[in-house]
Design a protein around this motif. Sequence first.
Motif, PDB file in Angstrom:
ATOM      1  N   GLU A  71       6.131   9.503   3.606  1.00 30.93           N
ATOM      2  CA  GLU A  71       5.837   8.113   3.274  1.00 30.93           C
ATOM      3  C   GLU A  71       7.119   7.342   2.957  1.00 30.93           C
ATOM      4  O   GLU A  71       7.184   6.134   3.139  1.00 30.93           O
ATOM      5  N   LYS A  78       2.250   1.834  -3.423  1.00 32.07           N
ATOM      6  CA  LYS A  78       1.225   2.356  -4.326  1.00 32.07           C
ATOM      7  C   LYS A  78       1.017   3.845  -4.102  1.00 32.07           C
ATOM      8  O   LYS A  78       0.806   4.609  -5.073  1.00 32.07           O
ATOM      9  N   LYS A  79       1.077   4.274  -2.851  1.00 35.41           N
ATOM     10  CA  LYS A  79       0.929   5.711  -2.584  1.00 35.41           C
ATOM     11  C   LYS A  79       2.079   6.501  -3.197  1.00 35.41           C
ATOM     12  O   LYS A  79       1.899   7.643  -3.646  1.00 35.41           O
ATOM     13  N   ASN A  88       0.824  -1.207   0.000  1.00 32.57           N
ATOM     14  CA  ASN A  88       0.000   0.000   0.000  1.00 32.57           C
ATOM     15  C   ASN A  88       0.862   1.264   0.000  1.00 32.57           C
ATOM     16  O   ASN A  88       0.535   2.263  -0.644  1.00 32.57           O
ATOM     17  N   CYS A  89       1.967   1.188   0.749  1.00 30.94           N
ATOM     18  CA  CYS A  89       2.864   2.341   0.807  1.00 30.94           C
ATOM     19  C   CYS A  89       3.519   2.584  -0.562  1.00 30.94           C
ATOM     20  O   CYS A  89       3.674   3.736  -1.009  1.00 30.94           O
TER      21      CYS A  89
END
Length: 623
Positions: free
Chosen positions: A64, A36-37, A33-34
């Motif tokens: 991030e 993808k951000k 998820n990180c």
Amino acid sequence: MDITKTVVSLRETALLYGDYGTYHTQLSRKLLNCRKKLNIATKNRGKFQNKGTATAEQIGENYEYLRLQLLTAERTWANAMCMKATHSADTKGMNSKTRSHIVSRLEKGAKTAQNLANALSQTAASGASPTDVLEARAYAALLKGAAHFEKQNWEGCLKNYAVARILYTALAASVKEDIFKDLLSETIDPSIRYAAYQAKIPRTEPVPNIARKAFLHTGGELVAQIKEQFPSILEHSSLDDKKGSTRSDSASSTLTWRGREVKIEDAAIAVAWASVAAAKELLSEKVTSSGQLLPKDLAAAYDDILIASQDAVDATKQAIDELKGEGVPQSDPRMQGLQITRTAVNFEMISWRIGRNRVLIGKDDGAHLDFGEATRKKKKADGDSILDHGQDLAPGRQIAKLKEKVVLYDGILQSIESVSELPGVANDQELSSRLEAIEEYFTALKCLAIARSHSIAGNALNALALIKHALDETSSALPVLSAGSNAESVSSPRSIHVSKDDAKSLHDLLSGELQRSRALVEIFNSNKMSISAAPQSGDTSKPLAAQLSNYPSGSIDLENIVSYPPQLEHIPVKPLFLDVAWNYVDYPDKTTSREAERTQGKASTAGEPEAKPQKRGWFGFGR
């Protein structure tokens, strides 16, 4: 940025509901998820390309990237811990291939954490605060220490864990959060202690001193930075109170038990034993300078010494468990010394526990008839208050007070039994005989309290039997307790030791109580015989139901309550003719008027015809 708080919260949340495998899976999902951000995720069915470490400029633009580095380092740590937990249950132990795999994963995580710390050190570009830089360096040192621990490189393990401990101590002093203290007490300090043991460092050396020396040996700009920003940390590198260093310096190095002197090699035991000695002095001062205190207030003064002795017991048990885990046999001198220390500190703790119960019981161990502390107050007519010592309590309340004393006596007897089960006590004939005498002493006090409750309830025979048993117990214990020295003075705090004055005083009291109980039983028996021999009032031939108007002065014949079988008998009742005769009774003052009315009526009816009777009812007929 809260690096430490993020790592600790991630571990606690995952390990609360699962294991290291679950934690590794969660971190993989969070990493995806990180990525993808940050738009650096690998496309489906595509080849993974390592984008390299995050730079200071990237962290400054988007935090991030910091989270990405933390999750990467944590995933390698979770993978290593998962493999270690999987192979820890193997009976053959961990093979070299598995150990090298675990070490490689930890080293990879440590390298990632070190790159993060280097990037944050460029504070101008990354925007990190000095606290964030210290947290990143402490986290990197923590992972490096874990890698050296698995490689069994004890010197490197000590240095890295020492760096982590000093940095987390500085952070705890500045930030004032308990999360750093938990890391020190649960992870870092046990690892430092084990590594110091493997490095042949004496156990008498406290963990803060070991960490301070190892940190100073590392040198470098980090030591200079800590000396500049936190100079007190390297002087007192303990998270305890300011007395921690003085306590460790003044810690007892030897312990004497039953004439045997044992050298204390564990620093925690030495500090705890010194705390017991200090608490004992404070308790003695309170007892001598307090004057007249209520039992509850005096018993509260025992809390400090009980806590200190319990800490000594826990430290000794932990040291014994560590030696057992290392495979040290019972014949080893270190194990023998710890066993003696264990018996000594347990005896000390139980002794003060008994002393507190003795204080709660009251003066002279509850031998004299006193129903406890003066808690209630009464008002005099002139307004002054007087204390009520319970002498005017109801019998039920007095029995309840005696039951409370019996419960305390039971607690004392259980504590004495636990002392007898300590290692080495059964082989000590002198100590065993004295413990038996002390047990008989408190058994006699318990029987005395129960006998008094029977006496209040009116059971004189039971009271006599219990007092006779209590006197036998005291007579058996008196020679043994009188043989030793008077271990307790009037001003010394109460403990397990019973002085010969207490034993002799109880023996004399029970002798008097025995004569008194015999006299009461004799009076009771004589009264019973006189009542049974006295003539009964009333007619003995009549049943009890026929003599309800007479109070029986003697005993009652329960076999003659009613007449059986029942028979017809005369019952006195009110005559009916008296009610009828009352209608014909005339008063003297109305006799003349009635005769005049009769004469006038005869004169008026002489010349008139006889009147017909009138008809009654609506239709001319009726009654």
